[in-house]
Design a protein around this motif. Sequence first.
Motif, PDB file in Angstrom:
ATOM      1  N   GLN A  27       1.596  14.133   4.856  1.00 54.59           N
ATOM      2  CA  GLN A  27       1.648  15.015   3.679  1.00 54.59           C
ATOM      3  C   GLN A  27       2.986  14.917   2.957  1.00 54.59           C
ATOM      4  O   GLN A  27       3.019  14.890   1.731  1.00 54.59           O
ATOM      5  CB  GLN A  27       1.365  16.476   4.084  1.00 54.59           C
ATOM      6  N   THR A  28       4.091  14.861   3.671  1.00 57.59           N
ATOM      7  CA  THR A  28       5.385  14.732   2.987  1.00 57.59           C
ATOM      8  C   THR A  28       5.515  13.365   2.336  1.00 57.59           C
ATOM      9  O   THR A  28       6.139  13.236   1.281  1.00 57.59           O
ATOM     10  CB  THR A  28       6.568  14.953   3.960  1.00 57.59           C
ATOM     11  N   ALA A  29       4.906  12.353   2.927  1.00 58.88           N
ATOM     12  CA  ALA A  29       4.923  11.023   2.305  1.00 58.88           C
ATOM     13  C   ALA A  29       4.185  11.057   0.970  1.00 58.88           C
ATOM     14  O   ALA A  29       4.672  10.523  -0.033  1.00 58.88           O
ATOM     15  CB  ALA A  29       4.298   9.987   3.238  1.00 58.88           C
ATOM     16  N   LEU A  30       3.034  11.687   0.931  1.00 66.94           N
ATOM     17  CA  LEU A  30       2.261  11.788  -0.310  1.00 66.94           C
ATOM     18  C   LEU A  30       2.991  12.651  -1.342  1.00 66.94           C
ATOM     19  O   LEU A  30       2.989  12.347  -2.537  1.00 66.94           O
ATOM     20  CB  LEU A  30       0.867  12.335  -0.022  1.00 66.94           C
ATOM     21  N   THR A  31       3.610  13.743  -0.874  1.00 66.96           N
ATOM     22  CA  THR A  31       4.370  14.607  -1.785  1.00 66.96           C
ATOM     23  C   THR A  31       5.558  13.851  -2.365  1.00 66.96           C
ATOM     24  O   THR A  31       5.808  13.916  -3.578  1.00 66.96           O
ATOM     25  CB  THR A  31       4.850  15.870  -1.051  1.00 66.96           C
ATOM     26  N   ASN A  32       6.286  13.127  -1.525  1.00 63.64           N
ATOM     27  CA  ASN A  32       7.435  12.358  -2.013  1.00 63.64           C
ATOM     28  C   ASN A  32       7.011  11.256  -2.975  1.00 63.64           C
ATOM     29  O   ASN A  32       7.686  10.995  -3.969  1.00 63.64           O
ATOM     30  CB  ASN A  32       8.216  11.767  -0.838  1.00 63.64           C
ATOM     31  N   ARG A  33       5.893  10.622  -2.694  1.00 62.12           N
ATOM     32  CA  ARG A  33       5.396   9.586  -3.611  1.00 62.12           C
ATOM     33  C   ARG A  33       4.960  10.203  -4.945  1.00 62.12           C
ATOM     34  O   ARG A  33       5.178   9.627  -5.996  1.00 62.12           O
ATOM     35  CB  ARG A  33       4.252   8.816  -2.966  1.00 62.12           C
ATOM     36  N   GLY A  34       4.364  11.372  -4.900  1.00 61.99           N
ATOM     37  CA  GLY A  34       3.981  12.049  -6.144  1.00 61.99           C
ATOM     38  C   GLY A  34       5.194  12.452  -6.961  1.00 61.99           C
ATOM     39  O   GLY A  34       5.209  12.309  -8.191  1.00 61.99           O
ATOM     40  N   GLU A  84      -2.493   3.408   6.575  1.00 68.55           N
ATOM     41  CA  GLU A  84      -1.666   2.660   7.510  1.00 68.55           C
ATOM     42  C   GLU A  84      -0.316   2.294   6.898  1.00 68.55           C
ATOM     43  O   GLU A  84       0.662   2.119   7.611  1.00 68.55           O
ATOM     44  CB  GLU A  84      -2.390   1.383   7.956  1.00 68.55           C
ATOM     45  N   ASN A  85      -0.276   2.169   5.569  1.00 65.86           N
ATOM     46  CA  ASN A  85       0.955   1.744   4.888  1.00 65.86           C
ATOM     47  C   ASN A  85       1.735   2.882   4.258  1.00 65.86           C
ATOM     48  O   ASN A  85       2.744   2.655   3.628  1.00 65.86           O
ATOM     49  CB  ASN A  85       0.616   0.724   3.805  1.00 65.86           C
ATOM     50  N   ILE A  86       1.270   4.104   4.401  1.00 67.15           N
ATOM     51  CA  ILE A  86       1.937   5.230   3.753  1.00 67.15           C
ATOM     52  C   ILE A  86       3.190   5.635   4.512  1.00 67.15           C
ATOM     53  O   ILE A  86       4.216   5.902   3.940  1.00 67.15           O
ATOM     54  CB  ILE A  86       0.970   6.428   3.598  1.00 67.15           C
ATOM     55  N   GLN A  87       3.112   5.694   5.834  1.00 67.22           N
ATOM     56  CA  GLN A  87       4.258   6.176   6.609  1.00 67.22           C
ATOM     57  C   GLN A  87       5.175   5.063   6.992  1.00 67.22           C
ATOM     58  O   GLN A  87       4.994   4.015   7.347  1.00 67.22           O
ATOM     59  CB  GLN A  87       3.822   6.940   7.834  1.00 67.22           C
ATOM     60  N   ASN A 131       9.832   9.898   4.837  1.00 67.34           N
ATOM     61  CA  ASN A 131       8.912  10.989   5.138  1.00 67.34           C
ATOM     62  C   ASN A 131       8.934  11.306   6.624  1.00 67.34           C
ATOM     63  O   ASN A 131       9.456  10.542   7.431  1.00 67.34           O
ATOM     64  CB  ASN A 131       7.506  10.613   4.695  1.00 67.34           C
ATOM     65  N   THR A 132       8.336  12.427   6.940  1.00 69.64           N
ATOM     66  CA  THR A 132       8.194  12.823   8.342  1.00 69.64           C
ATOM     67  C   THR A 132       6.728  12.961   8.729  1.00 69.64           C
ATOM     68  O   THR A 132       6.400  12.961   9.909  1.00 69.64           O
ATOM     69  CB  THR A 132       8.906  14.162   8.598  1.00 69.64           C
ATOM     70  N   SER A 133       5.859  13.083   7.748  1.00 70.08           N
ATOM     71  CA  SER A 133       4.423  13.193   8.022  1.00 70.08           C
ATOM     72  C   SER A 133       3.655  12.579   6.845  1.00 70.08           C
ATOM     73  O   SER A 133       4.234  12.209   5.822  1.00 70.08           O
ATOM     74  CB  SER A 133       4.017  14.656   8.204  1.00 70.08           C
TER      75      SER A 133
END
Length: 165
Positions: free
Chosen positions: A80-87, A162-165, A76-78
């Motif tokens: 929001q993209t981390a959450l989108t990629n995980r979804g 803290e662990n998402i990115q 991810n780069t942010s």
Amino acid sequence: MKSAMTQRARSPHPRIKVRRAHAQRGATAVEFALVFPLFFTILYAIVTFSLILVAQQNLTLAAEEGARAALNWQSNTSMQTALTNRGNAACAAAKLVAATLVQSMQCTPSSAACGPSGAMQCVNVLVSYNYQANPLVPSLPLLGFALPNTLTSSATVQLNPENIQ
């Protein structure tokens, strides 16, 4: 001579038995014709609702496995993209788990702040199956009123930012 007398004593009118048997001819077929539709309808309803429960259980399993897959790290780069990629990874995992019974299911991932203070992030995986458009077995005329339109299931995982990115 005695045996002929005892036989006559047992059945005094043999013609009556023959007439009764002749009068009962076809009664079994009529009873079967009256009872069979009821038994068939009950059996068909049992099979239909059993398949619906199996499909619902499969959707629940797919949603749970998708939510577990959302726990895995994604590039991810942010936030929001981390959450989108995980979804997206969650939906991909859910579709892999889904049985051929519900292959045409739809998966919708979503993410939002959650927790007591809103400090955590939650990823929700919602899977749905349009049962009305894709019935597992054809419906009987009056059974359609009791069948669901859609089957849905969802699962949610809570992520520490803290662990998402």
